[in-house]
Design a protein around this motif. Sequence first.
Motif, short mmCIF file in Angstrom:
data_model
loop_
_atom_site.label_atom_id
_atom_site.label_comp_id
_atom_site.label_asym_id
_atom_site.label_seq_id
_atom_site.Cartn_x
_atom_site.Cartn_y
_atom_site.Cartn_z
N GLY A 175 21.08 2.96 -83.97
CA GLY A 175 20.96 3.76 -82.41
C GLY A 175 21.97 4.69 -83.12
O GLY A 175 22.70 5.45 -81.65
N ASP A 176 23.74 4.63 -83.19
CA ASP A 176 24.72 5.91 -83.12
C ASP A 176 24.54 6.79 -84.56
O ASP A 176 24.31 6.09 -85.79
CB ASP A 176 25.55 4.72 -83.83
N GLU A 177 24.12 7.55 -83.83
CA GLU A 177 24.45 8.90 -85.15
C GLU A 177 25.60 8.44 -86.11
O GLU A 177 27.30 8.91 -85.91
CB GLU A 177 24.44 10.10 -84.67
N VAL A 178 25.35 8.20 -87.08
CA VAL A 178 27.06 8.45 -88.72
C VAL A 178 26.62 9.65 -89.88
O VAL A 178 27.47 9.16 -90.63
CB VAL A 178 26.28 7.02 -88.65
N TYR A 179 25.71 10.05 -89.18
CA TYR A 179 25.37 11.05 -90.40
C TYR A 179 24.80 12.11 -90.21
O TYR A 179 24.20 11.82 -89.39
CB TYR A 179 24.77 10.45 -92.37
N HIS A 180 25.12 13.61 -90.71
CA HIS A 180 24.58 14.87 -90.15
C HIS A 180 24.55 15.50 -91.78
O HIS A 180 25.52 15.55 -92.32
CB HIS A 180 24.47 15.09 -89.05
N PHE A 181 23.53 16.58 -91.84
CA PHE A 181 23.56 17.46 -92.69
C PHE A 181 23.63 18.97 -92.21
O PHE A 181 23.47 19.55 -91.24
CB PHE A 181 22.37 18.05 -93.23
N ASP A 182 25.04 19.35 -92.19
CA ASP A 182 25.99 20.44 -92.39
C ASP A 182 24.98 22.00 -92.81
O ASP A 182 26.08 22.03 -93.48
CB ASP A 182 27.55 19.92 -92.22
N GLU A 183 24.35 22.51 -92.19
CA GLU A 183 23.51 24.05 -93.05
C GLU A 183 24.95 24.30 -93.10
O GLU A 183 24.93 25.25 -94.10
CB GLU A 183 23.10 24.05 -92.01
N SER A 184 26.12 24.68 -92.51
CA SER A 184 27.10 25.99 -93.04
C SER A 184 27.53 25.31 -93.46
O SER A 184 28.92 26.23 -94.91
CB SER A 184 27.53 26.01 -91.53
N LEU A 185 28.37 24.21 -94.22
CA LEU A 185 28.84 23.40 -95.60
C LEU A 185 28.21 23.83 -96.41
O LEU A 185 28.27 23.46 -97.91
CB LEU A 185 29.29 22.20 -95.06
N GLY A 186 26.92 23.24 -96.10
CA GLY A 186 26.13 22.82 -97.50
C GLY A 186 25.79 21.43 -97.65
O GLY A 186 25.88 20.99 -99.37
N GLU A 187 25.91 20.41 -96.77
CA GLU A 187 26.97 18.93 -97.49
C GLU A 187 26.28 18.51 -96.42
O GLU A 187 26.31 19.23 -94.70
CB GLU A 187 27.93 19.39 -98.49
N GLY A 188 26.65 17.00 -96.95
CA GLY A 188 26.49 15.89 -95.73
C GLY A 188 27.64 15.49 -94.61
O GLY A 188 28.39 15.53 -95.77
#
Length: 405
Positions: free
Chosen positions: A381-394
């Motif tokens: 239930g804890d968000e531990v990863y997201h893909f950052d569109e501005s950086l182009g990386e996770g």
Amino acid sequence: MAKAIVGGYVVPIDGDPIDGGTVLIDGGKIVAIGAEADVDIPEDAELVDAAGTWVLPGFIDAHAHLGVHEDGEGWAGNDTNEMTDPNGARFRAIDGIDPYEPGFDDALAGGVTSVVIKPGSGNPIGGQTIGVKTWGRSILDMIFAEHVSVKSALGENPKRVYGDKKQTPSTRLGVAAILREAFTKARNYQAKRAHAESEGKPHEVDLTMETLSKVLDGELYWDQHVHRADDIVTALRLADEFGYKLVINHGTEGHLIADLLAEREVPVILGPLFTTKSKVELRNRTLRSAGILARAGVKIAITTDHPVIPINFLVYQAALAVKDGLDPATALRSLTINPASMLGLDEQIGSLKPGLDADVVLWSGDPLDVMNRALRVFVRGDEVYHFDESLGEGVSKDRRYREAR
């Protein structure tokens, strides 16, 4: 606080997809799943907008060396094989896992939230495996199944390792003899232990024999590294002889005897599927094997055998297996509920179902399309990863302690 993932195309695996579905999470567990109108969302729940995404359970790699064979560390970070004793049942993978190695972040990028970490295949009996989440600040809070199975190996690896040492086992005969001898000793140990207990007398505890006794009693699965069809049959014979719960690992030539495996209801953790045919045992490797096994009625899971194949490529192997004949629904099951069920973990992980761990991944689309990616990853239930569109990386959640300033 409760969390509701709303508006996505929810693929629970163990049930029909729900377009515009809701997954309600509380206390690290899934508490409800369904159409938006059918789920009672608490007023104070955090809402996660999943519109335009596919919502799936986190993937599972049921055969990995993540953390015990660290990326880019050479011998210093390789604790996979304790190749000093052919019977290493007392060895435990947990004692060599480094949760700070980069492979854990790679796993999150590939939507992999759970792994069964195993010792290597240099010994006939390599040691005890463990189930862990791919995010945590220490191994203590990553564990979800401390006692899963014992890793064993047949075929080229142990005969090469000990043949080079000029000691037993240096042949397939010797490897099988080591296993047979180990289980025979374990049976004798059980009898002596029971006799001592019946008379109220103490008995000497042998950690190797205690572990093998749990295999004989069905408390631990027997994860059998094996490639060639003839070695798979040896694994079946040994399992018949001693009555343990067998799971075939790798199973490279399993498709050659798919009917036999189906008849015995022996599951296969298949792979890795991307490597070259680098040794004799792999000469019949084919991406077609997943489909052949599944159509014959064999329950399959797919593995990267990380770091043999990077763990974030797990889903790509499934996608290429679909290209070569595997049913897409079975492909998703091979990454989720199948690996969970074949190792007795399906009451914790493997599908989006009330009561299970809230390991949820939001994908940009069908994960079997290699152009799609994991956008957000939740573990318990804890968000531990997201893909950052501005950086182009996770971006993974920081595992390090940060002193308050």
